[in-house]
Design an enzyme around this catalytic site. Structure first.
Site, short mmCIF file in Angstrom:
data_model
loop_
_atom_site.label_atom_id
_atom_site.label_comp_id
_atom_site.label_asym_id
_atom_site.label_seq_id
_atom_site.Cartn_x
_atom_site.Cartn_y
_atom_site.Cartn_z
N ASP A 17 0.69 -1.26 -0.08
CA ASP A 17 -0.20 -0.02 -0.10
C ASP A 17 0.80 1.23 -0.21
OD1 ASP A 17 -1.76 -1.84 0.24
OD2 ASP A 17 -2.35 -1.34 2.40
N LYS A 79 -7.06 -4.60 -2.59
CA LYS A 79 -7.58 -5.12 -1.67
C LYS A 79 -8.48 -4.09 -0.93
CE LYS A 79 -3.69 -4.44 1.43
NZ LYS A 79 -4.28 -3.73 2.60
N CYS A 111 -1.56 -2.26 8.14
CA CYS A 111 -1.53 -3.14 7.31
C CYS A 111 -0.35 -3.96 7.19
CB CYS A 111 -1.79 -2.62 5.74
SG CYS A 111 -3.42 -1.52 5.71
#
Length: 182
Positions: A17, A79, A111
Site C-alpha cells: 500500500d 484489496k 496493514c
C-alpha cells in the site's frame, strides 16, 4: 539461525500500500520510497518475485509513480482488507513456493502488522524492513515494529537485507547494488 538468513532463492519482496493518498501524511514517505526502490533493484538483480498491494485504489490512489514504473513485472493485488495476505496473495505465494517474505509499506501498525501476523501464523519467515515502513505517528510506527518482533518477525533494515542477499563483495550484483547504498 536460518530464520535470520536471507537467500535470494528463498525470498519474495512484498510492497504494501505505498499509494498516492497514503504517502501524503507520512513524515518518512520519501525514505520508504527510496529504500523500497533499492529493494526492488535487489529483487531484480536476484530474479526474486515481487508482489504489491493497493488498499482500495479507487479512494487512495495507485502505487506512487516512483515505484509503479518499476513494477511492470510484479504482481499487483487490490484489496479492501487491511492484511495483504488475502486469498489471491496466499495462492500466488503457494505457487511460488518460497517461505521468506521481505515486507515494505504502510502503515506499520495496521496493514504491515496484520500482514506480518497472518504470514507468521501460516508458517512464513517475515523480514520487516524498518527503514522501508512507516506510520503517521512515531508511536504507532514503534508499536507496530514491537508487536511484529514479539510475534517472531525479523525487524531489519535495507542495508542488512542487501548485504545478506549479496553474501560477498566483488560479484556483478555487488557492483550494481553497492552503488545504491549511500
Amino acid at each position: 539461525m536460518d530464520k535470520f538468513t536471507i537467500n535470494n532463492e528463498d525470498v519474495v519482496l512484498l510492497l504494501i500500500d505505498i499509494q498516492d493518498k497514503l504517502v501524503k501524511p507520512m513524515k518518512y514517505a520519501d525514505q520508504v520510497i527510496e529504500n523500497t526502490n533499492i529493494l526492488i533493484s535487489a529483487a531484480e538483480e536476484f530474479n526474486m518475485p515481487i508482489l504489491y498491494t493497493e488498499q482500495y485504489p479507487k479512494g487512495l490512489g495507485n502505487t506512487v509513480i516512483e515505484l509503479e514504473e518499476r513494477l511492470k513485472n510484479a504482481k499487483r493485488f487490490e484489496k479492501t482488507h487491511f492484511t495483504a495476505y488475502i486469498e489471491e496473495v496466499k495462492e500466488i505465494l503457494k505457487e511460488i513456493g518460497r517461505k521468506k517474505i521481505i515486507i515494505t509499506g504502510m502503515e506499520t501498525h495496521i496493514c504491515v502488522f496484520q500482514t506480518a501476523r497472518d504470514l507468521i501464523n501460516d508458517g512464513y519467515d517475515v523480514f520487516v524492513v524498518k527503514d522501508s515502513v512507516c506510520s503517521r505517528t512515531k508511536d504507532n510506527y514503534l508499536n507496530g515494529l514491537s508487536m511484529m518482533e514479539s510475534m517472531g518477525a525479523v525487524v531489519t533494515n535495507t542495508e542488512t537485507v542487501i548485504f545478506d542477499l549479496l553474501k560477498k563483495a566483488g560479484t556483478p550484483e555487488f557492483k550494481v547494488l553497492s552503488k545504491l547504498i549511500k
